[in-house]
Design an enzyme around this catalytic site. Structure first.
Site, mmCIF file in Angstrom:
data_model
loop_
_atom_site.group_PDB
_atom_site.id
_atom_site.type_symbol
_atom_site.label_atom_id
_atom_site.label_comp_id
_atom_site.label_asym_id
_atom_site.label_seq_id
_atom_site.Cartn_x
_atom_site.Cartn_y
_atom_site.Cartn_z
ATOM 1 N N HIS A 128 -6.090 2.762 1.010
ATOM 2 C CA HIS A 128 -4.830 3.732 1.318
ATOM 3 C C HIS A 128 -6.937 5.006 3.196
ATOM 4 C CE1 HIS A 128 -3.175 3.308 -2.170
ATOM 5 N NE2 HIS A 128 -3.908 3.898 -3.053
ATOM 6 N N ASP A 149 0.480 -1.281 -0.447
ATOM 7 C CA ASP A 149 0.072 0.082 0.181
ATOM 8 C C ASP A 149 1.362 1.392 0.589
ATOM 9 O OD1 ASP A 149 -1.905 1.996 0.602
ATOM 10 O OD2 ASP A 149 -3.112 0.730 1.718
ATOM 11 N N HIS A 150 1.565 2.053 -1.111
ATOM 12 C CA HIS A 150 2.511 2.641 -1.332
ATOM 13 C C HIS A 150 1.722 3.933 -0.445
ATOM 14 C CE1 HIS A 150 -0.534 4.948 -4.498
ATOM 15 N NE2 HIS A 150 -0.231 6.061 -3.327
#
Length: 490
Positions: A241, A178-179
């Site tokens: 996110h 999950d960047h």
């Protein structure tokens, strides 16, 4: 943390948009800063029929386009690390040649290193890719797997993907990206909470009134037509996110900053989320309007047909545990909104009794509750709003005004580069540190909550309300908070 640093990194989808914009620039920047292992070799693979030289030339063009010039030091050295093997991942035939390419730079059972695989492909290829890797002997104990989202479209499809990966890799060798967790300010949220004694005693329902989490985009579909219409804002942004941000805000203090301790506390929060009712959610879909002074088309026009996919959603969430009982978490995300911003607002309660109201000022004293605003993008900063006396004499008594105490991260740490989020995550993948990656039980808890919302929408016939591009979503999103006496931060 697993006990080896990888000496080879295999990038699936190496000629795709993510690799060009994020992965290759991140790796080059890490190389320039001397953070990559000296012997790390990077092998790219995709369907494109190019050779090593062609891949290096493509990488050079990507670096010149997406990496600032001051961060390209030693680019030639980085490009020399690259090699390429063409592969159609949908068939098992090419995996033996891929394995041979990998072994040219060291075998997967080499006790001095290992192989890290970054899988950035369509979810439909996850199963065939895992099968191909297993067939070619590229799933051994010194091989770890990194998965880029989307990991399914609901709990059932997510479990299918995770089962396929788990058949070849143990959980301690699976790294789910999950960047957002690679962003500096997101990591700073942990430092803010757990490295400063003044926040923990007040980080609860006794002092905090509510929390707002906003992820706003100005863009529309941007070439993601098919994917986005199948996903929508709830699956695309909330499921991953936004729920990760919520978990970091609401989690209990972990016993240490390691993968197991941090992720144990996050999953407790996700499991404590109360199922959201249809009346606690709002969905919207943008129509033609103007963003940044430019006319833009509506979603239906970009898509070329009518659709019931939501491009905006707002949700009133509740974490049913001792710390957060009664504190609403308002989540809001959407496309074609007035500005691009990701932020977390922690709104504290008002003082229980104002001594200034009786000093002749009454409501005009300007007394406001404190708030903590954590900016994640585009500006990385932290602002604590405090009350202070306005200087001077006033016949009406003491006048107060909000004074922001602001820390701008780029200014606070002079000389530090603003890093791409994937730099941290790729480095941790190579080292084997899972702390900033998402564990399977987290993913499944997130899907359970999101699937329940979609079921609520279907059961109640909820369809998106329209909103003009350049606005903050449909008016119902304003009503969602205002009926609680709360206004969105804008």
């Amino acid at each position: 943390m697993t006990d080896f640093a990888a000496d080879r990194l295999l990038l699936f989808g190496a000629t795709g948009d993510l690799a060009r914009r994020k992965l290759l620039p991140s790796l080059c920047a890490l190389c320039a800063d001397g953070l990559l292992p000296e012997n790390l070799a990077i092998i790219g693979t995709a369907r494109s029929e190019i050779d090593d030289a062609g891949f290096r030339e493509m990488a050079r063009a990507a670096l010149e386009e997406f990496l600032p010039a001051q961060r390209r030091g030693g680019m030639a050295t980085f490009l020399n690390r690259l090699s390429y093997q063409q592969l159609d991942a949908s068939t098992i035939d090419g995996f033996s040649a891929l394995a041979e390419k990998v072994r040219q730079v060291g075998g997967p059972d080499d006790q001095n290193g290992g192989l890290a695989i970054f899988l950035s492909t369509a979810p439909s290829l996850f199963g065939p890719t895992i099968a191909g890797l297993e067939h070619a002997g590229l799933t051994g104990e010194r091989v770890r797997m990194c998965l880029e989202k989307p990991l399914g479209t609901d709990l059932e499809t997510s479990a299918e993907i995770n089962d396929a990966v788990a058949a070849a890799f143990s959980e301690d060798r699976i790294f789910r990206i999950d960047h957002y967790l690679g962003k500096e300010t997101v990591q700073n949220l942990l430092a803010l909470r757990f490295a400063n004694i003044l926040f923990e005693p007040i980080w609860n329902s006794n002092v905090i009134d509510h929390v707002q989490i906003t992820v706003a985009e100005t863009v529309g579909l941007e070439g993601r037509v098919t994917f986005y219409d199948d996903a929508g804002a709830l699956r695309d942004m909330v499921q991953n996110h936004m729920l990760q941000l919520l978990a970091l805000v609401a989690m209990e203090p972990p016993t240490s900053f390691d993968a197991t301790a941090v992720r144990d506390e996050k999953v407790k929060v996700l499991r404590a989320l109360r199922p959201a009712l249809a009346t606690e959610t709002v969905t919207g879909q943008y129509r033609a309007g103007a963003v940044d002074g430019q006319a833009v088309p509506g979603y239906d026009e970009e898509l070329g047909k009518a659709s019931t996919t939501e491009t905006f959603t707002a949700i009133k969430a509740h974490v049913d545990n001792w710390r957060w009982k009664g504190v609403p978490f308002y989540l809001r995300t959407g496309k074609r909104l007035p500005e691009r911003v990701t932020e977390i607002l922690v709104q504290f309660r008002a003082v229980p009794h104002s001594i200034f109201a009786g000093a002749g000022g009454g409501p005009g004293t300007g007394l406001q509750p404190n708030s903590l605003l954590i900016g994640i993008q585009p500006d990385e900063d932290i602002t604590l709003s405090l009350m202070a006396k306005v200087p001077g004499l006033d016949e009406d008594g003491v006048r107060l005004r909000e004074v922001p105490l602001q820390i701008k991260m780029p200014d606070a740490f002079v000389g530090q580069h603003r890093r791409i989020a994937y730099e941290r995550l790729l480095l941790d993948l190579i080292k084997g540190d899972q702390t900033l990656f998402v564990r399977r039980d987290e993913v499944e808890a997130q899907w359970e909550w999101v699937d329940a919302i979609r079921a609520e929408w279907e059961a109640n016939g909820v369809t998106p309300k329209t909103y003009a591009s350049g606005n903050w979503g449909p008016s119902a999103a304003i009503a969602l908070t205002e009926r609680d006496g709360v206004s969105w931060h804008e």
